[in-house]
Write an enzyme that holds these catalytic residues in place. Structure first.
Site, PDB file in Angstrom:
ATOM      1  N   GLY A   1     -16.894 -28.046  33.975  1.00 26.04           N
ATOM      2  CA  GLY A   1     -16.048 -27.503  33.078  1.00 26.04           C
ATOM      3  C   GLY A   1     -16.676 -26.505  32.459  1.00 26.04           C
TER       4      GLY A   1
ATOM      5  N   SER B   1     -19.304 -38.780  22.777  1.00 26.84           N
ATOM      6  CA  SER B   1     -18.308 -38.298  21.752  1.00 26.84           C
ATOM      7  C   SER B   1     -18.467 -39.295  20.533  1.00 26.84           C
ATOM      8  CB  SER B   1     -16.856 -38.047  22.109  1.00 26.84           C
ATOM      9  OG  SER B   1     -16.048 -38.229  20.743  1.00 26.84           O
TER      10      SER B   1
ATOM     11  N   TYR C   1      -9.121 -42.176  25.629  1.00 26.10           N
ATOM     12  CA  TYR C   1     -10.177 -41.385  25.468  1.00 26.10           C
ATOM     13  C   TYR C   1     -11.279 -42.042  24.865  1.00 26.10           C
ATOM     14  CZ  TYR C   1     -12.751 -37.210  23.900  1.00 26.10           C
ATOM     15  OH  TYR C   1     -13.711 -36.186  23.600  1.00 26.10           O
TER      16      TYR C   1
HETATM   17  N1  LIG Z   1     -14.841 -30.333  21.153  1.00 24.45           N
HETATM   18  C1  LIG Z   1     -15.041 -31.374  20.365  1.00 24.45           C
HETATM   19  O1  LIG Z   1     -15.169 -31.626  19.351  1.00 24.45           O
HETATM   20  C2  LIG Z   1     -15.672 -32.752  21.294  1.00 24.45           C
HETATM   21  C3  LIG Z   1     -16.168 -33.619  20.479  1.00 24.45           C
HETATM   22  C4  LIG Z   1     -16.626 -34.828  21.377  1.00 24.45           C
HETATM   23  C5  LIG Z   1     -16.887 -34.761  22.883  1.00 24.45           C
HETATM   24  N2  LIG Z   1     -16.457 -33.645  23.380  1.00 24.45           N
HETATM   25  C6  LIG Z   1     -16.741 -33.581  24.858  1.00 24.45           C
HETATM   26  O2  LIG Z   1     -16.952 -32.309  25.222  1.00 24.45           O
HETATM   27  C7  LIG Z   1     -16.554 -32.187  26.638  1.00 24.45           C
HETATM   28  C8  LIG Z   1     -16.247 -30.683  26.622  1.00 24.45           C
HETATM   29  O3  LIG Z   1     -15.137 -30.481  25.926  1.00 24.45           O
HETATM   30  P1  LIG Z   1     -14.405 -29.216  25.271  1.00 24.45           P
HETATM   31  O4  LIG Z   1     -14.464 -29.611  23.765  1.00 24.45           O
HETATM   32  O5  LIG Z   1     -15.476 -28.061  25.688  1.00 24.45           O
HETATM   33  O6  LIG Z   1     -13.177 -28.782  25.889  1.00 24.45           O
HETATM   34  P2  LIG Z   1     -12.446 -27.763  26.647  1.00 24.45           P
HETATM   35  O7  LIG Z   1     -12.922 -26.373  25.701  1.00 24.45           O
HETATM   36  O8  LIG Z   1     -10.799 -28.148  26.772  1.00 24.45           O
HETATM   37  O9  LIG Z   1     -13.098 -27.817  27.904  1.00 24.45           O
HETATM   38  C9  LIG Z   1     -12.988 -28.875  28.980  1.00 24.45           C
HETATM   39  C10 LIG Z   1     -13.357 -28.301  30.272  1.00 24.45           C
HETATM   40  O10 LIG Z   1     -13.135 -29.508  31.125  1.00 24.45           O
HETATM   41  C11 LIG Z   1     -12.397 -28.976  32.368  1.00 24.45           C
HETATM   42  N3  LIG Z   1     -11.688 -30.064  32.912  1.00 24.45           N
HETATM   43  C12 LIG Z   1     -10.617 -30.807  32.345  1.00 24.45           C
HETATM   44  N4  LIG Z   1     -10.109 -31.492  33.499  1.00 24.45           N
HETATM   45  C13 LIG Z   1     -11.001 -31.189  34.689  1.00 24.45           C
HETATM   46  C14 LIG Z   1     -10.889 -31.553  35.849  1.00 24.45           C
HETATM   47  N5  LIG Z   1      -9.941 -32.534  36.460  1.00 24.45           N
HETATM   48  N6  LIG Z   1     -11.629 -31.116  36.895  1.00 24.45           N
HETATM   49  C15 LIG Z   1     -12.854 -30.510  36.409  1.00 24.45           C
HETATM   50  N7  LIG Z   1     -12.821 -29.904  35.303  1.00 24.45           N
HETATM   51  C16 LIG Z   1     -11.751 -30.412  34.256  1.00 24.45           C
HETATM   52  C17 LIG Z   1     -11.737 -27.923  31.816  1.00 24.45           C
HETATM   53  O11 LIG Z   1     -11.228 -27.005  32.656  1.00 24.45           O
HETATM   54  P3  LIG Z   1      -9.814 -26.163  32.626  1.00 24.45           P
HETATM   55  O12 LIG Z   1     -10.141 -25.027  31.611  1.00 24.45           O
HETATM   56  O13 LIG Z   1      -9.422 -25.797  33.856  1.00 24.45           O
HETATM   57  O14 LIG Z   1      -8.923 -27.218  32.125  1.00 24.45           O
HETATM   58  C18 LIG Z   1     -12.837 -27.320  30.808  1.00 24.45           C
HETATM   59  O15 LIG Z   1     -13.453 -26.221  31.720  1.00 24.45           O
HETATM   60  C19 LIG Z   1     -15.604 -33.218  26.839  1.00 24.45           C
HETATM   61  O16 LIG Z   1     -16.366 -34.121  27.634  1.00 24.45           O
HETATM   62  C20 LIG Z   1     -15.442 -33.786  25.504  1.00 24.45           C
HETATM   63  O17 LIG Z   1     -15.174 -35.092  25.705  1.00 24.45           O
HETATM   64  C21 LIG Z   1     -15.951 -32.305  22.637  1.00 24.45           C
END
Ligand SMILES: NC(=O)c1ccc[n+]([C@@H]2O[C@H](COP(=O)([O-])OP(=O)(O)OC[C@H]3O[C@@H](n4cnc5c(N)ncnc54)[C@H](OP(=O)(O)O)[C@@H]3O)[C@@H](O)[C@H]2O)c1
Length: 305
Positions: free
Chosen positions: A21, A148, A173
């Protein structure tokens, strides 16, 4: 702990890392941080064009960055297999695997293999990926699982693991994020039991403004929810760059031990600089973790340790 920032990442010039990701949000910032410290980073992305754009952005900031974009769709076990084969063929070994990619609170969908999407992408895809890269990681390497705060609400019902009987997007989730921690701790237990020199650690970003919050409302076609998420991101969330610090700490610092869990040390772990944080008793339950491991092997067809 003093305020740990990007400037404190130790030299990574001997590190070959995979970040899932890596085109967006925390994965992008993690890849950027690792590359800035000299690591060779494989940007594992569902959409290669988005991966190339991310690599170009990192390259612009750090012209010496060593980057490689590879396609990985965690919602397809075939794609995971192809990706892992490609990485193993291209590299003698790996020093770091950051299992970061994820989806949150989306309407019920299924992966190519029929798994509920959040469990499938966030946990099962990463389980299969880690297994398929396992031999490449047998050189004192690290696996970082991104969980998370939501893991605290997570619960398992193995009779309806795929949420076929009932579906709540937030419960699904939470289960997937609990699975990330159960996996991280169980992996460390198994590494210890087998005497394998490798570290399994976990991290969470608190609340960081990324694309994560908008995918659910977009898939539901809810403009109101999308606006609400955007407003909350603007008002409450910390930046993705800061949110990636706990992952980067867990991935690079020499004082990190297998089984450690890092998150932001500020108000309710929603923001702040990286610190070691606690997770729920359930996340540390070896019986639950063992059952999840067994089921994950069965569902993915990937066995290791
Ligand atoms: N942001 C927060 O506040 C928060 C809080 C707690 C935990 N997290 C965790 O942090 C991690 C990253 O999230 P983020 O906040 O950076 O979100 P994000 O900006 O939406 O990034 C998510 C990434 O995962 C990729 N992804 C989604 N489905 C996929 C698949 N089938 N195969 C491969 N890659 C895939 C997306 O690719 P596409 O762009 O192609 O969709 C994107 O690169 C996640 O595990 C999330 O649960 C985030």
């Amino acid at each position: 702990m003093t305020r740990w920032t990007l400037d404190d990442i130790p030299d990574q010039s001997a590190t070959c890392a995979v970040v899932t990701g890596a085109n967006s949000g925390l994965g992008f910032e993690t890849a950027r941080g690792l590359a800035s410290a000299g690591a060779h980073v494989v940007l594992a992305c569902r959409r290669p064009d988005a991966g190339e754009a991310a690599a170009a952005a990192i390259d612009e900031a750090f012209p010496d960055a060593s980057l490689e974009v590879r396609e990985l769709d965690l919602a397809s076990l075939d794609s995971v297999k192809r990706f892992a084969r490609g990485v193993r063929q291209a590299h003698d070994g790996l020093d770091l695997l950051v299992n970061n990619a994820g989806v949150m609170a989306i309407p019920r969908r299924e992966t190519a293999d029929g798994f509920e999407m959040q469990l499938g992408v966030n946990h099962l895809g990463h389980f299969a990926l880690t297994g398929r890269l396992f031999d490449a990681l047998r050189r004192g390497s690290r696996v970082v699982s991104v969980s998370s705060i939501y893991h605290r609400q997570g619960a398992f019902d193995f009779d309806d693991l795929q949420w076929e009987d009932s579906y709540d997007k937030w419960d699904a989730y939470a289960r997937s994020k609990l699975a990330n921690l159960l996996f991280a701790y169980e992996l460390q237990r198994r590494l210890d039991a087998e005497g394998v020199e490798m570290k399994s650690v976990a991290a969470h970003p608190g609340y960081a403004a990324t694309n994560l919050q908008s995918r659910g409302p977009k898939e539901m076609g809810s403009r109101l929810r999308l606006l609400a998420m955007k407003a909350a991101n603007a008002l409450v969330a910390q930046s993705a760059r800061k949110g990636a610090l706990p992952t980067l700490y867990a991935a690079t610092m020499p004082d990190v031990e297998g089984g450690d869990y890092y998150g932001p040390g500020g108000f309710r772990e929603l923001r702040g600089y990286p610190e070691q944080v606690a997770s729920t008793e359930r996340s540390k339950d070896p019986v639950l973790a063992g059952e999840l491991w067994r089921v994950s092997e069965e569902l993915t067809g990937v066995s290791f340790l």
